[in-house]
Design a protein around this motif. Structure first.
Motif, PDB file in Angstrom:
ATOM      1  N   GLU A 126      57.326  11.457 -44.914  1.00  0.00           N
ATOM      2  CA  GLU A 126      56.450  12.146 -45.872  1.00  0.00           C
ATOM      3  C   GLU A 126      56.647  11.638 -47.292  1.00  0.00           C
ATOM      4  O   GLU A 126      55.703  11.633 -48.087  1.00  0.00           O
ATOM      5  CB  GLU A 126      56.679  13.657 -45.821  1.00  0.00           C
ATOM      6  CG  GLU A 126      56.247  14.328 -44.530  1.00  0.00           C
ATOM      7  CD  GLU A 126      57.353  14.399 -43.494  1.00  0.00           C
ATOM      8  OE1 GLU A 126      57.150  15.043 -42.450  1.00  0.00           O
ATOM      9  OE2 GLU A 126      58.432  13.803 -43.742  1.00  0.00           O
ATOM     10  N   GLU A 127      57.885  11.220 -47.626  1.00  0.00           N
ATOM     11  CA  GLU A 127      58.131  10.714 -48.984  1.00  0.00           C
ATOM     12  C   GLU A 127      57.254   9.496 -49.274  1.00  0.00           C
ATOM     13  O   GLU A 127      56.817   9.286 -50.413  1.00  0.00           O
ATOM     14  CB  GLU A 127      59.621  10.390 -49.179  1.00  0.00           C
ATOM     15  CG  GLU A 127      60.110   9.100 -48.560  1.00  0.00           C
ATOM     16  CD  GLU A 127      60.092   9.100 -47.044  1.00  0.00           C
ATOM     17  OE1 GLU A 127      59.802   8.040 -46.455  1.00  0.00           O
ATOM     18  OE2 GLU A 127      60.373  10.172 -46.443  1.00  0.00           O
ATOM     19  N   THR A 128      56.976   8.688 -48.241  1.00  0.00           N
ATOM     20  CA  THR A 128      56.130   7.513 -48.436  1.00  0.00           C
ATOM     21  C   THR A 128      54.680   7.926 -48.639  1.00  0.00           C
ATOM     22  O   THR A 128      53.965   7.339 -49.458  1.00  0.00           O
ATOM     23  CB  THR A 128      56.271   6.566 -47.235  1.00  0.00           C
ATOM     24  OG1 THR A 128      57.656   6.247 -47.049  1.00  0.00           O
ATOM     25  CG2 THR A 128      55.491   5.282 -47.446  1.00  0.00           C
ATOM     26  N   GLN A 129      54.231   8.947 -47.912  1.00  0.00           N
ATOM     27  CA  GLN A 129      52.885   9.475 -48.136  1.00  0.00           C
ATOM     28  C   GLN A 129      52.754  10.052 -49.542  1.00  0.00           C
ATOM     29  O   GLN A 129      51.721   9.874 -50.198  1.00  0.00           O
ATOM     30  CB  GLN A 129      52.566  10.548 -47.101  1.00  0.00           C
ATOM     31  CG  GLN A 129      52.496  10.033 -45.678  1.00  0.00           C
ATOM     32  CD  GLN A 129      52.072  11.117 -44.697  1.00  0.00           C
ATOM     33  OE1 GLN A 129      51.022  11.737 -44.853  1.00  0.00           O
ATOM     34  NE2 GLN A 129      52.888  11.353 -43.687  1.00  0.00           N
ATOM     35  N   ILE A 130      53.787  10.757 -50.002  1.00  0.00           N
ATOM     36  CA  ILE A 130      53.769  11.322 -51.352  1.00  0.00           C
ATOM     37  C   ILE A 130      53.674  10.211 -52.388  1.00  0.00           C
ATOM     38  O   ILE A 130      52.886  10.283 -53.335  1.00  0.00           O
ATOM     39  CB  ILE A 130      55.018  12.191 -51.587  1.00  0.00           C
ATOM     40  CG1 ILE A 130      54.999  13.414 -50.661  1.00  0.00           C
ATOM     41  CG2 ILE A 130      55.114  12.636 -53.046  1.00  0.00           C
ATOM     42  CD1 ILE A 130      56.327  14.136 -50.576  1.00  0.00           C
ATOM     43  N   ALA A 131      54.475   9.158 -52.199  1.00  0.00           N
ATOM     44  CA  ALA A 131      54.424   8.027 -53.121  1.00  0.00           C
ATOM     45  C   ALA A 131      53.045   7.383 -53.122  1.00  0.00           C
ATOM     46  O   ALA A 131      52.526   6.985 -54.173  1.00  0.00           O
ATOM     47  CB  ALA A 131      55.491   6.999 -52.751  1.00  0.00           C
ATOM     48  N   GLY A 132      52.439   7.264 -51.939  1.00  0.00           N
ATOM     49  CA  GLY A 132      51.106   6.700 -51.856  1.00  0.00           C
ATOM     50  C   GLY A 132      50.070   7.556 -52.561  1.00  0.00           C
ATOM     51  O   GLY A 132      49.179   7.047 -53.247  1.00  0.00           O
ATOM     52  N   ALA A 279      41.032  22.488 -52.129  1.00  0.00           N
ATOM     53  CA  ALA A 279      42.086  21.478 -51.990  1.00  0.00           C
ATOM     54  C   ALA A 279      41.478  20.151 -51.579  1.00  0.00           C
ATOM     55  O   ALA A 279      40.688  20.081 -50.640  1.00  0.00           O
ATOM     56  CB  ALA A 279      43.121  21.927 -50.956  1.00  0.00           C
ATOM     57  N   GLU A 280      41.859  19.107 -52.273  1.00  0.00           N
ATOM     58  CA  GLU A 280      41.461  17.752 -51.900  1.00  0.00           C
ATOM     59  C   GLU A 280      42.207  17.351 -50.624  1.00  0.00           C
ATOM     60  O   GLU A 280      43.359  17.730 -50.419  1.00  0.00           O
ATOM     61  CB  GLU A 280      41.815  16.788 -53.022  1.00  0.00           C
ATOM     62  CG  GLU A 280      41.528  15.326 -52.717  1.00  0.00           C
ATOM     63  CD  GLU A 280      42.009  14.369 -53.799  1.00  0.00           C
ATOM     64  OE1 GLU A 280      41.810  13.146 -53.638  1.00  0.00           O
ATOM     65  OE2 GLU A 280      42.595  14.849 -54.784  1.00  0.00           O
ATOM     66  N   VAL A 281      41.552  16.565 -49.775  1.00  0.00           N
ATOM     67  CA  VAL A 281      42.189  16.058 -48.559  1.00  0.00           C
ATOM     68  C   VAL A 281      42.276  14.536 -48.636  1.00  0.00           C
ATOM     69  O   VAL A 281      41.295  13.864 -48.952  1.00  0.00           O
ATOM     70  CB  VAL A 281      41.411  16.462 -47.295  1.00  0.00           C
ATOM     71  CG1 VAL A 281      41.983  15.764 -46.066  1.00  0.00           C
ATOM     72  CG2 VAL A 281      41.447  17.972 -47.107  1.00  0.00           C
ATOM     73  N   VAL A 282      43.467  14.012 -48.364  1.00  0.00           N
ATOM     74  CA  VAL A 282      43.692  12.568 -48.308  1.00  0.00           C
ATOM     75  C   VAL A 282      44.212  12.236 -46.914  1.00  0.00           C
ATOM     76  O   VAL A 282      45.124  12.904 -46.412  1.00  0.00           O
ATOM     77  CB  VAL A 282      44.712  12.122 -49.374  1.00  0.00           C
ATOM     78  CG1 VAL A 282      45.065  10.648 -49.204  1.00  0.00           C
ATOM     79  CG2 VAL A 282      44.167  12.388 -50.770  1.00  0.00           C
ATOM     80  N   ALA A 283      43.641  11.238 -46.282  1.00  0.00           N
ATOM     81  CA  ALA A 283      44.066  10.851 -44.939  1.00  0.00           C
ATOM     82  C   ALA A 283      45.517  10.398 -44.951  1.00  0.00           C
ATOM     83  O   ALA A 283      45.926   9.609 -45.812  1.00  0.00           O
ATOM     84  CB  ALA A 283      43.174   9.736 -44.398  1.00  0.00           C
ATOM     85  N   GLY A 284      46.300  10.898 -44.011  1.00  0.00           N
ATOM     86  CA  GLY A 284      47.704  10.541 -43.945  1.00  0.00           C
ATOM     87  C   GLY A 284      47.913   9.052 -43.793  1.00  0.00           C
ATOM     88  O   GLY A 284      48.806   8.463 -44.409  1.00  0.00           O
TER      89      GLY A 284
END
Length: 304
Positions: A126-132, A279-284
């Motif tokens: 998840e940390e990588t998704q957060i960074a992205g 809430a905005e949605v961003v694809a994982g």
């Protein structure tokens, strides 16, 4: 062609392996997947599994940078990448862990996860998704919701993860619907929006009655002929509602974005909208790629 590959990103989880082979223009040349998740592999199985997936695309000579995130860096993974304690930036290129490999065409690094001491909590991947997400939303402050098997609510401020909380909502949904007495009531697919909304409202209003609400699904199936699709949607609403009730200190009055797969992210977006919170949605998948790309750029710049 193999010579056009600049780097390779791996999202290596418990049950899956996804490889993104990235060209020199920054675009994805190939996206490959396999069922060789961490739990399926022994200590000597990781490199062969990776080569089975990407080997045909590797250059005949030289090496390609490979950046991996997820459970591959856990205690049951290829090699453990120690957690970094919050508050901190989601990624620190200086803490990547290099992995010795037999194939000289691979130059492999694993990104570490994050930990929290009070209350105790951990994340990997998840940390990588957060960074992205932060790479594509510079200056963003607020709450990130990452739904899934183990949902995360993450407070982000000034480019750092400040705190987070994990809920086993997705795993509970699978266990209750597939292995409890409710397996006779809950369908394996299908949906009913009204049933989802009803379960959501009931759990948010009285989260302490969750266990009783769950058994009522069984009783309604027996006495009222509750449809299996409606039971499935109501079960989802009950569990997500209980999660939202517990996570209320995170999302109430805050800016929220959701990072995740389309179906589950849409359920959370609907649930938050019912509380008056857009809430905005961003694809994982997109967030993972952006995070791996940010890490790759730092590595290429000699900062890792």
């Amino acid at each position: 062609m193999s010579g056009d590959i600049a780097w390779i990103g791996l999202d290596w989880g418990t049950t899956h392996l996804r490889a993104m082979l990235v060209g020199r223009d920054g675009g994805i040349l190939h996206e490959l997947t396999s069922a060789d998740g961490v739990v399926t592999l022994g200590p000597d199985g990781f490199e062969p599994a990776l080569l089975a997936l990407i080997g045909a695309h590797l250059p005949p000579s030289g090496s390609v940078a490979v950046i991996a995130c997820g459970m591959v860096g856990s205690s049951i993974g290829w090699r453990e990448a120690p957690y970094r304690a919050v508050p901190c930036a989601p990624l620190d290129p200086g803490t990547t862990v290099g992995i010795p490999v037999n194939d000289p065409r691979l130059s492999l690094k694993i990104l570490p996860g994050l930990s929290q001491s009070n209350p105790p909590d951990v994340m990997r991947g998840e940390e990588t998704q957060i960074a992205g997400f932060l790479a594509t939303h510079p200056g963003w402050d607020g709450i990130l919701c990452l739904p899934g098997t183990h949902s995360k609510w993450v407070e982000v401020s000034a480019g750092e993860v400040v705190s987070f909380q994990t809920f086993m909502t997705g795993e509970l949904f699978a266990l209750i619907g597939g292995q409890s007495v409710l397996r006779h009531t809950v369908a394996t697919d299908g949906w009913d929006e009204a049933a989802f909304a009803g379960g959501l409202d009931d759990a948010l209003a009285r989260p302490e009655r969750l266990a009783a609400h769950l058994f009522r699904l069984r009783a309604a199936g027996i006495l009222e002929g509750l449809d299996g699709h409606a039971a499935r949607a109501r079960l989802s609403g009950l569990l997500i509602g209980a999660e939202l009730a517990a996570a209320r200190p995170y999302w109430l009055g805050r800016q929220v974005a959701i990072i995740g797969a389309e179906t589950v992210a849409a359920a959370y977006q609907t649930a938050l909208a019912a509380q008056g919170l857009p809430a905005e949605v961003v694809a994982g998948r997109d967030a993972v790629f952006a995070g791996l790309a940010a890490a790759a750029a730092n590595i290429a710049g000699g900062r890792a």
